[in-house]
Design a protein around this motif. Structure first.
Motif, PDB file in Angstrom:
ATOM      1  N   HIS A   1      -9.906  -0.523  -0.565  1.00 14.48           N
ATOM      2  CA  HIS A   1      -9.104  -1.957  -0.269  1.00 14.48           C
ATOM      3  C   HIS A   1      -9.123  -0.854   1.702  1.00 14.48           C
ATOM      4  O   HIS A   1      -9.520  -1.791   2.531  1.00 14.48           O
ATOM      5  CB  HIS A   1      -7.636  -1.725   0.153  1.00 14.48           C
ATOM      6  CG  HIS A   1      -6.701  -2.535   0.506  1.00 14.48           C
ATOM      7  ND1 HIS A   1      -6.951  -4.320   0.415  1.00 14.48           N
ATOM      8  CD2 HIS A   1      -5.899  -2.700   1.809  1.00 14.48           C
ATOM      9  CE1 HIS A   1      -6.093  -4.459   1.940  1.00 14.48           C
ATOM     10  NE2 HIS A   1      -5.366  -3.374   2.218  1.00 14.48           N
ATOM     11  N   THR A   2      -8.672   0.141   1.653  1.00 10.13           N
ATOM     12  CA  THR A   2      -8.578   0.605   3.165  1.00 10.13           C
ATOM     13  C   THR A   2     -10.165   0.623   4.195  1.00 10.13           C
ATOM     14  O   THR A   2     -11.028   1.425   2.903  1.00 10.13           O
ATOM     15  CB  THR A   2      -8.117   2.147   3.259  1.00 10.13           C
ATOM     16  OG1 THR A   2      -8.162   2.886   2.401  1.00 10.13           O
ATOM     17  CG2 THR A   2      -6.440   1.417   2.348  1.00 10.13           C
ATOM     18  N   LYS A   3     -10.122   0.599   5.194  1.00 13.26           N
ATOM     19  CA  LYS A   3     -11.129   1.294   5.549  1.00 13.26           C
ATOM     20  C   LYS A   3     -11.094   2.833   5.767  1.00 13.26           C
ATOM     21  O   LYS A   3     -12.257   3.506   5.799  1.00 13.26           O
ATOM     22  CB  LYS A   3     -10.745   0.996   7.812  1.00 13.26           C
ATOM     23  CG  LYS A   3     -10.640  -0.224   7.908  1.00 13.26           C
ATOM     24  CD  LYS A   3     -10.593  -0.602   9.129  1.00 13.26           C
ATOM     25  CE  LYS A   3     -11.001  -1.937   9.807  1.00 13.26           C
ATOM     26  NZ  LYS A   3     -10.648  -2.242  11.240  1.00 13.26           N
ATOM     27  N   GLU A   4      -9.677   2.861   5.524  1.00 16.00           N
ATOM     28  CA  GLU A   4     -10.345   4.883   5.589  1.00 16.00           C
ATOM     29  C   GLU A   4     -10.645   5.905   3.961  1.00 16.00           C
ATOM     30  O   GLU A   4     -11.770   6.255   4.241  1.00 16.00           O
ATOM     31  CB  GLU A   4      -8.823   5.597   5.363  1.00 16.00           C
ATOM     32  CG  GLU A   4      -8.226   5.939   6.561  1.00 16.00           C
ATOM     33  CD  GLU A   4      -7.740   4.442   6.941  1.00 16.00           C
ATOM     34  OE1 GLU A   4      -7.032   4.251   8.050  1.00 16.00           O
ATOM     35  OE2 GLU A   4      -7.098   3.139   6.016  1.00 16.00           O
TER      36      GLU A   4
ATOM     37  N   GLN B   1       0.341  -1.312   0.118  1.00 17.40           N
ATOM     38  CA  GLN B   1       0.472   0.448  -0.123  1.00 17.40           C
ATOM     39  C   GLN B   1       0.811   0.816   0.202  1.00 17.40           C
ATOM     40  O   GLN B   1       1.934   1.178   0.976  1.00 17.40           O
ATOM     41  CB  GLN B   1      -0.840   0.020   0.843  1.00 17.40           C
ATOM     42  CG  GLN B   1      -2.256  -1.357   1.335  1.00 17.40           C
ATOM     43  CD  GLN B   1      -2.654  -1.025   1.954  1.00 17.40           C
ATOM     44  OE1 GLN B   1      -3.101  -0.550   2.930  1.00 17.40           O
ATOM     45  NE2 GLN B   1      -2.856  -2.055   2.801  1.00 17.40           N
TER      46      GLN B   1
ATOM     47  N   ASP C   1      -3.883   3.882  -1.375  1.00 15.61           N
ATOM     48  CA  ASP C   1      -4.782   2.599  -0.915  1.00 15.61           C
ATOM     49  C   ASP C   1      -4.153   1.286  -1.656  1.00 15.61           C
ATOM     50  O   ASP C   1      -2.636   1.425  -1.512  1.00 15.61           O
ATOM     51  CB  ASP C   1      -6.229   3.232  -2.202  1.00 15.61           C
ATOM     52  CG  ASP C   1      -7.064   2.239  -2.157  1.00 15.61           C
ATOM     53  OD1 ASP C   1      -6.980   1.003  -1.091  1.00 15.61           O
ATOM     54  OD2 ASP C   1      -8.430   2.746  -1.758  1.00 15.61           O
ATOM     55  N   GLU C   2      -4.914   0.657  -2.555  1.00 16.46           N
ATOM     56  CA  GLU C   2      -3.763  -1.336  -2.719  1.00 16.46           C
ATOM     57  C   GLU C   2      -3.611  -1.266  -4.436  1.00 16.46           C
ATOM     58  O   GLU C   2      -5.625  -1.226  -4.218  1.00 16.46           O
ATOM     59  CB  GLU C   2      -4.288  -2.409  -1.412  1.00 16.46           C
ATOM     60  CG  GLU C   2      -3.424  -3.185  -1.861  1.00 16.46           C
ATOM     61  CD  GLU C   2      -3.942  -4.391  -1.058  1.00 16.46           C
ATOM     62  OE1 GLU C   2      -3.436  -4.845  -0.517  1.00 16.46           O
ATOM     63  OE2 GLU C   2      -4.643  -5.067  -2.309  1.00 16.46           O
TER      64      GLU C   2
END
Length: 247
Positions: free
Chosen positions: A217-220, A139, A165-166
């Protein structure tokens, strides 16, 4: 006689008024997040974010990880189906047939992030979602190039969108999609698709509509207004006329 006719007329007017007053059913979105491979920890917050988007934008959201809901009769109630970071083989043959029939009857599909890491043995799905996951580096921050801003999913975005992000590399990319966002491989390490590395696209497919975004991908991501507006635009496209918000 006149009184009878008047009563009948009043009853008819009352019935017509009650029909007009009946609220129109809201469009429905099915959020499906079953995983048989890697499980993203952003799935729970993603589901909550989709429910909130629905509450704020006039559509109802059902969430499930139960593939048995994929029957021709049950899917009829949904204006669109979202695969939220699904992984692996998530539908059996009968459920796949129900999904195909749903799209062919004008249904909509939204794929989020790992939706491309799903159903590698189902060629029809490959065409629908638009590509298969190949690999990803760590990431990191990268520069996204918004190549088409004439779309509800991108019109609010800057031409160059820098975010963390990923970032997926893809294989079996469907050339018949309309790309909205590419990634600048010179802005991060580990890109393998070259100068033409799509990250978000949409297309009319097999009678229905499909939208995919690699982001998420991320929670954020699910607290980012730019990202949520991006996904909302994809939902509205996939829903077609059902998802248009009246002014």
């Amino acid at each position: 006689m006149f009184t009878k006719k008047l009563s009948l007329l009043l009853l008819l007017v009352g019935a017509l008024l009650s029909l007009q007053a009946k609220p129109k059913a809201k469009p429905k979105l099915l959020v499906f997040s079953k995983t048989t491979g890697f499980r993203h920890d952003a799935i729970p917050v993603g589901k909550l974010a989709m429910i909130k988007l629905g509450n704020e934008n006039g559509f109802t959201v059902d969430t499930t990880e139960d593939a048995s809901v994929f029957t021709p009769e049950n899917l009829k109630q949904y204006s669109a189906i979202m695969f939220l970071s699904t992984t692996g083989n998530v539908l059996d043959e009968a459920q796949q047939a129900a999904m195909e029939a749903y799209i062919r009857n004008g249904g909509g599909f939204i794929g989020i992030h790992a939706a491309t890491d799903t159903e590698y043995d189902w060629p029809w799905y490959n065409k629908l979602v638009g590509a298969y996951f190949l690999s990803h580096p760590k990431q990191q921050e990268a520069k996204l190039l918004v190549v088409d801003r004439n779309n509800a999913a991108t019109k609010h975005l800057p031409e160059q969108w820098v975010r963390k992000d990923e970032w997926y590399n893809f294989k079996n990319i469907n050339p018949d999609t309309h790309v909205l966002i590419k990634i600048d491989e010179s802005s991060y390490e580990g890109g393998k698709n070259g100068d033409n590395h799509p990250m978000c696209w949409y297309h009319n497919f097999d009678g229905g509509r499909a939208f995919y975004t690699e982001l998420g991908h991320t929670k954020e991501s699910y607290e980012d207004p730019l990202y949520l507006q991006h996904v909302l635009g994809g939902i509205r496209y996939a829903m077609g006329s059902h998802g248009k918000k009246k002014a």
